[in-house]
Design an enzyme around this catalytic site. Structure first.
Site, PDB file in Angstrom:
ATOM      1  N   GLU A   1       0.825  -1.208   0.000  1.00  0.00           N
ATOM      2  CA  GLU A   1       0.000   0.000   0.000  1.00  0.00           C
ATOM      3  C   GLU A   1       0.861   1.260   0.000  1.00  0.00           C
ATOM      4  OE1 GLU A   1      -0.636  -2.745   1.631  1.00  0.00           O
ATOM      5  OE2 GLU A   1      -2.534  -3.312   0.715  1.00  0.00           O
TER       6      GLU A   1
ATOM      7  N   GLN B   1      -7.711  -2.709  -1.344  1.00  0.00           N
ATOM      8  CA  GLN B   1      -8.559  -3.894  -1.521  1.00  0.00           C
ATOM      9  C   GLN B   1      -9.663  -3.874  -0.454  1.00  0.00           C
ATOM     10  OE1 GLN B   1      -6.655  -7.966  -1.790  1.00  0.00           O
ATOM     11  NE2 GLN B   1      -7.270  -7.501  -3.890  1.00  0.00           N
ATOM     12  N   PHE B   2      -9.278  -3.509   0.749  1.00  0.00           N
ATOM     13  CA  PHE B   2     -10.220  -3.220   1.836  1.00  0.00           C
ATOM     14  C   PHE B   2      -9.696  -1.981   2.542  1.00  0.00           C
ATOM     15  CE2 PHE B   2     -11.043  -7.593   0.910  1.00  0.00           C
ATOM     16  CZ  PHE B   2     -12.394  -7.800   1.192  1.00  0.00           C
ATOM     17  N   ALA B   3     -10.627  -1.138   3.005  1.00  0.00           N
ATOM     18  CA  ALA B   3     -10.209   0.118   3.643  1.00  0.00           C
ATOM     19  C   ALA B   3      -9.270  -0.144   4.819  1.00  0.00           C
ATOM     20  CB  ALA B   3     -11.433   0.886   4.118  1.00  0.00           C
ATOM     21  N   ASP B   4      -9.452  -1.293   5.471  1.00  0.00           N
ATOM     22  CA  ASP B   4      -8.607  -1.660   6.611  1.00  0.00           C
ATOM     23  C   ASP B   4      -7.114  -1.602   6.249  1.00  0.00           C
ATOM     24  OD1 ASP B   4     -10.864  -3.489   8.356  1.00  0.00           O
ATOM     25  OD2 ASP B   4     -11.143  -3.291   6.201  1.00  0.00           O
ATOM     26  N   PHE B   5      -6.789  -1.928   4.995  1.00  0.00           N
ATOM     27  CA  PHE B   5      -5.381  -2.032   4.615  1.00  0.00           C
ATOM     28  C   PHE B   5      -4.734  -0.666   4.382  1.00  0.00           C
ATOM     29  CE2 PHE B   5      -6.986  -6.243   2.782  1.00  0.00           C
ATOM     30  CZ  PHE B   5      -6.931  -6.834   4.036  1.00  0.00           C
TER      31      PHE B   5
ATOM     32  N   HIS C   1     -11.537  -6.730   7.972  1.00  0.00           N
ATOM     33  CA  HIS C   1     -12.203  -6.545   6.677  1.00  0.00           C
ATOM     34  C   HIS C   1     -13.535  -5.835   6.861  1.00  0.00           C
ATOM     35  CE1 HIS C   1      -9.318  -9.673   5.537  1.00  0.00           C
ATOM     36  NE2 HIS C   1      -9.538  -9.349   4.272  1.00  0.00           N
TER      37      HIS C   1
END
Ligand SMILES: Cc1ncc(C[n+]2csc(CCOP(=O)(O)OP(=O)(O)O)c2C)c(N)n1
Length: 667
Positions: free
Chosen positions: A406, A428-432, A473
């Site tokens: 990222e 891919q997911f906001a968490d990342f 996620h």
């Protein structure tokens, strides 16, 4: 030079270089040394603040800069004064920068070498060191896409190579074969840490093999070798774009910063490397070659002394900056004509996800300098299929699968922006986004304020819970970013808004975090205008009008609030969907609260430090006399978001909202 004990320890091969070039190399080498010697005096007199010395390392800055064309970008670090002087930046501007004066490069907002200048194609560092490397990837990617045959050179110390950014940037550059020259100045110490405590291989250049990258070791004190080898490598990269790693072996002759000293450095090391001083040795060589004599030397040096003193006087005479709040606030964001464009009357019913996909696709058609980057977004179409079919229409150059990194990709987006392009990065997911947090909050967010450089990057953030996907996620992490001046944060709840707001985000030259609630992707649909259009930021939408209470929300929680009101038709509420959190439409909030006298804010994120808290505080401060009850915040529990359905349901605020709303109404 002043140190007469130094012996000539560097062997130069003159080759067939012209006298003029050799003297230019010498002058470029001497100038930063003479400036530094003066700065050390000023530092002792308390006339400048911080100083990171590049004494003993000048040949690298000068050699690399001279090997590049002036239109090629260089990304220097804190010991690369020679890059700035070799690019002929007027000295008074550098001095003003170090004194925090207006004619420096940051209007007094950042110190030392923390600035860039498009005029000289130099992009300075942020303190965190490593992000420079990924930014260079972005500039180089732009060069490659434009096929302009330019090289980008980026510097790091050996300490900086321990950061994840180094690994990510080199890996991306190699996978994408980007024309970047990664210049590692291995000067023995990172602050007080010797190389043996920094990395555990013989040479940093050896790491090139692991990245599938050509690498070289060059004597960092020998200006001729550096100039010759880097010129050759740069020429070859222009013809055959690829990254090259160069390790320059050198030594830091002074403390990490001037005040900290060199007590921890063994004397013999300083003595040995002192004999390899790049300026003294080259000067001796030129004398032996008959190209320098006392007269010429005295003339060159007295010209430099005069230039330095004249420019110092200009900068010292410049008055201190007068702080003006509006000027500071106006420079956090690049100004942008935030307009609604006309929508077509033709509409088509679209799901939330299709509206985002269509908005993105039409923006790709509108801006041919827009590049999409993300994991699995090319042929696979992204894990949510937002970019399905994009490769076919726009090609792999503009729809780019990335390695799993990222930070480097967000930095690459920044580099594209510096080179005049636009980027959309899909998390891919906001968490990342936590793995790219540093470049977002420190590079993208602060770049325009610091040196007027836009960060034309949108980060798409598939977020949110309710789908039993567990703590990594499901988060809705907008509050990590609303806190940071310089970022814009958008969070639509409906397909038509999502499409128009995304197009606006891409038009906006400022960095935008664009939150897309995954739970809405395939559950919410509505008629969406088929044409390209933009929806402006900072304008909430009023979904329902009523007189008893103001309900404020955003994202999926808007739908939970609407559902509650549908189930309780007797409640006469104003419902405000914020749409953008930064900028925030406070006018709409205040007008409604002044009318209803009661406000409840529903937020999916856990409570403390969330957006609801700030809105509550704003209402208290601006509408206190109109309130008939304390402002109520309803949010998720103060735990990470759990996986099991029944735990997640308990965590989320959906079911708590009705009770809280009724309690507020009966207050
Ligand atoms: C992420 C981060 N961690 C720590 C620091 C503090 N720091 C600034 S420079 C430096 C040493 C850097 O060493 P190196 O990369 O070898 O460069 P040098 O100073 O030797 O030229 C450290 C630890 C920082 N600026 N950023």
């Amino acid at each position: 030079m002043s140190n007469s004990k130094v012996f000539n320890k560097i062997k130069y091969k003159k080759g067939n270089y012209e006298k003029e070039l050799l003297l230019t190399l010498y002058k470029n080498l001497l100038k930063p040394r003479m400036i530094e010697e003066k700065m050390l005096v000023l530092l002792r007199q308390g006339k400048i603040s911080k100083w990171f010395s590049g004494i003993g390392q000048e040949a690298i800055s000068v050699g690399v800069t001279m090997a590049l064309n002036s239109n090629e970008y260089i990304l220097p670090m804190h010991r690369n004064l020679g890059v700035f002087t070799t690019r002929n930046i007027p000295l008074y501007r550098l001095f003003a920068q170090w004194q925090g004066k207006a004619s420096g490069f940051t209007k007094g907002r950042d110190r030392s070498f923390h600035f860039g200048t498009q005029q000289y194609n130099i992009v300075g560092m942020i303190s965190h060191l490593g992000p420079q490397l990924g930014v260079a990837d972005g500039i180089a990617l732009a060069s490659k896409l434009k096929n302009n045959k330019e090289v980008t050179a980026v510097f790091t110390g050996e300490g900086g190579t321990s950061e994840g950014d180094f690994h990510e940037a080199l890996n991306v550059a190699s996978v994408w074969q980007l024309p970047v020259l990664f210049c590692v100045e291995n000067n023995g110490y990172g602050l007080s840490t010797p190389t043996k405590e920094q990395y555990n291989c013989k040479n940093i250049a050896d790491k090139g093999v692991g990245y599938g990258m050509e690498s070289h070791i060059i004597d960092g004190n020998n200006i001729l070798k550096i100039y010759k080898k880097v010129s050759k490598i740069a020429m070859s990269i222009r013809e055959n774009p690829r990254p090259v790693l160069i390790e320059f072996k050198t030594f830091r002759m002074r403390g990490h910063e001037e005040a900290s000293g060199t007590k921890y450095v063994p004397e013999d090391l300083l003595e040995t490397w002192g004999k390899r001083d790049p300026v003294v040795n080259f000067e001796t060589f030129l004398r032996e070659e008959g190209l320098l004599n006392e007269n010429i030397e005295t003339k060159i040096k007295s010209d430099f002394i005069n230039e330095i003193n004249e420019h110092l006087e200009v900068s010292f005479n410049e008055s201190e900056i007068t702080p003006i709040e509006t000027i500071e606030l106006d420079d956090v964001y690049k100004s942008f004509d935030n307009q609604t464009t006309k929508k077509s009357t033709n509409t088509q019913e679209l799901r939330f996800i299709d509206a985002i996909s269509e908005g993105l696709k039409q923006s790709m058609e509108t801006h041919n300098n827009l590049v999409l980057m993300g994991q699995d977004i090319a042929d696979y179409g992204g894990v949510f299929k937002v970019t399905d079919g994009f490769v076919k229409q726009f090609g792999k150059d503009r729809v780019r699968n990335t390695p799993i990194c990222e930070s480097a990709i967000i930095e690459t987006g920044m580099g594209l922006s510096i080179a005049g392009m636009k980027a959309v990065v899909e998390m891919q997911f906001a968490d990342f986004a936590s793995s790219g947090f540093n470049p977002i909050v420190n590079y993208l967010a602060k770049s325009f304020y610091r040196w007027g450089q836009k960060a034309d990057v949108v980060i798409r953030m598939p977020c949110g819970g309710g789908i039993a996907a567990g703590p990594f996620h499901s988060q809705t992490n907008e509050a990590w970013f609303t806190k940071t001046p310089g970022l814009k944060v958008v969070y639509p709840a409906f397909p038509a808004d999502a499409k128009g707001l995304l197009a606006n985000a891409i038009n906006d030259p400022n960095p935008v975090l664009f939150f897309e609630h995954k739970g809405l992707y395939r559950t919410i649909r509505e008629d969406v205008p088929t044409s390209y259009y933009t929806t402006p930021f900072g304008k909430a939408s009023i979904l329902k009008s009523g007189n008893d209470v103001t309900v404020i929300s955003y994202g999926a929680a808007v739908h939970w609030a609407l559902e509650t009101l549908t189930n309780n038709p007797e409640i006469d509420a104003d419902v405000i969907d914020l749409r953008t959190l930064k900028p925030l439409d406070v006018a709409t909030i205040y007008a409604s609260v002044k009318k209803t006298g009661k406000a409840i804010i529903l937020q999916e994120d856990s409570l403390f430090g969330g957006v609801a808290s700030d809105i509550s505080a704003l209402i208290m401060e601006h509408c206190f006399e109109y309130l008939d009850a304390p402002v109520k915040r309803v949010a998720s529990m103060e735990t990470p978001i759990p996986f099991a359905k029944q735990l997640e349901t308990q965590y989320l605020p959906k079911t708590k909202f009705e009770k809280a709303l009724k309690a507020l109404l009966s207050y």
